[in-house]
Write an enzyme that holds these catalytic residues in place. Sequence first.
Site, PDB file in Angstrom:
ATOM      1  N   TYR A  44       0.849  -1.187   0.000  1.00  0.00           N
ATOM      2  CA  TYR A  44       0.000   0.000   0.000  1.00  0.00           C
ATOM      3  C   TYR A  44       0.886   1.239   0.000  1.00  0.00           C
ATOM      4  CZ  TYR A  44      -3.872  -3.074   1.359  1.00  0.00           C
ATOM      5  OH  TYR A  44      -4.817  -4.069   1.411  1.00  0.00           O
TER       6      TYR A  44
ATOM      7  N   HIS B 207      -6.668  -8.678  -9.379  1.00  0.00           N
ATOM      8  CA  HIS B 207      -6.304  -7.979  -8.143  1.00  0.00           C
ATOM      9  C   HIS B 207      -7.574  -7.466  -7.468  1.00  0.00           C
ATOM     10  CE1 HIS B 207      -4.419  -4.940  -5.539  1.00  0.00           C
ATOM     11  NE2 HIS B 207      -3.289  -5.614  -5.703  1.00  0.00           N
TER      12      HIS B 207
ATOM     13  N   PHE C 195      -1.369  -6.958   1.546  1.00  0.00           N
ATOM     14  CA  PHE C 195      -2.791  -6.672   1.687  1.00  0.00           C
ATOM     15  C   PHE C 195      -3.217  -6.343   3.120  1.00  0.00           C
ATOM     16  CE2 PHE C 195      -2.665  -9.385  -2.153  1.00  0.00           C
ATOM     17  CZ  PHE C 195      -3.140  -8.457  -3.062  1.00  0.00           C
TER      18      PHE C 195
END
Length: 234
Positions: free
Chosen positions: A73, A199, A84
């Site tokens: 991220y 994704h 994730f």
Amino acid sequence: MKHASVPAFLDDIPQEWGDLIKHVTFDWERLNRAVEQERQVHPCYPPRGKEFEALLSVPPSRVRVVICGQDPYHGPGQAHGLAFSVSAGVPHPPSLRNIIKEAQVDLESPWPLEQDFDPAGALGHWAREGVLLLNDVLTVRDGAPGSHASFGWQEVTGAILDAVAQLDEPIAVLLWGKPAQRHAVRFTQDQHAVFEAPHPSPLSAYRGFFGAKPFSKANAWLEAHGKPGVNWMG
């Protein structure tokens, strides 16, 4: 994993994993130089020292499932080294919200709210279950997804996944998004199964991630091979 003239963050590879990839030649200096130059100029994620958190969380002997994504991220305070996942108490980014949504539908079970405050992160309970949460690229510049894709990380993560492929125990490999799916060719052994899906980001989740049922499929495959399924809901 010690190397002459190799930076500290690469030395953070746990010995058990280091032993499995020590025969592979990487351009460690190029990777280090690229990452360090970026960190000197831009905020980068995850924090220094967390690049190999996925390996620290799951030793090779405990891997039952691999989930591979793209890169960390790119927002402040989010990435902490598990693909994730986000640090405890951090609001969930859209990709994580979509993963949780699919898990709840797939497994017909509510997401446990207490996991939001797990000190090991939002998906720390998955790591404890033997789920290796590994991205294709292990660092990223603030606000710039894909910004470190040319640094050479794939040599490292590819070697890690090659090592996983050589493990004798049955392993379910979930590859989400095109960068992750390029690693499918590494898993040709009968004792492993690959499950590919788009994704989970809002840009692609509706193209097949939703409805892919990756969690129940992984468990069904593990159980068919005499292994317990993952307790996805903690």
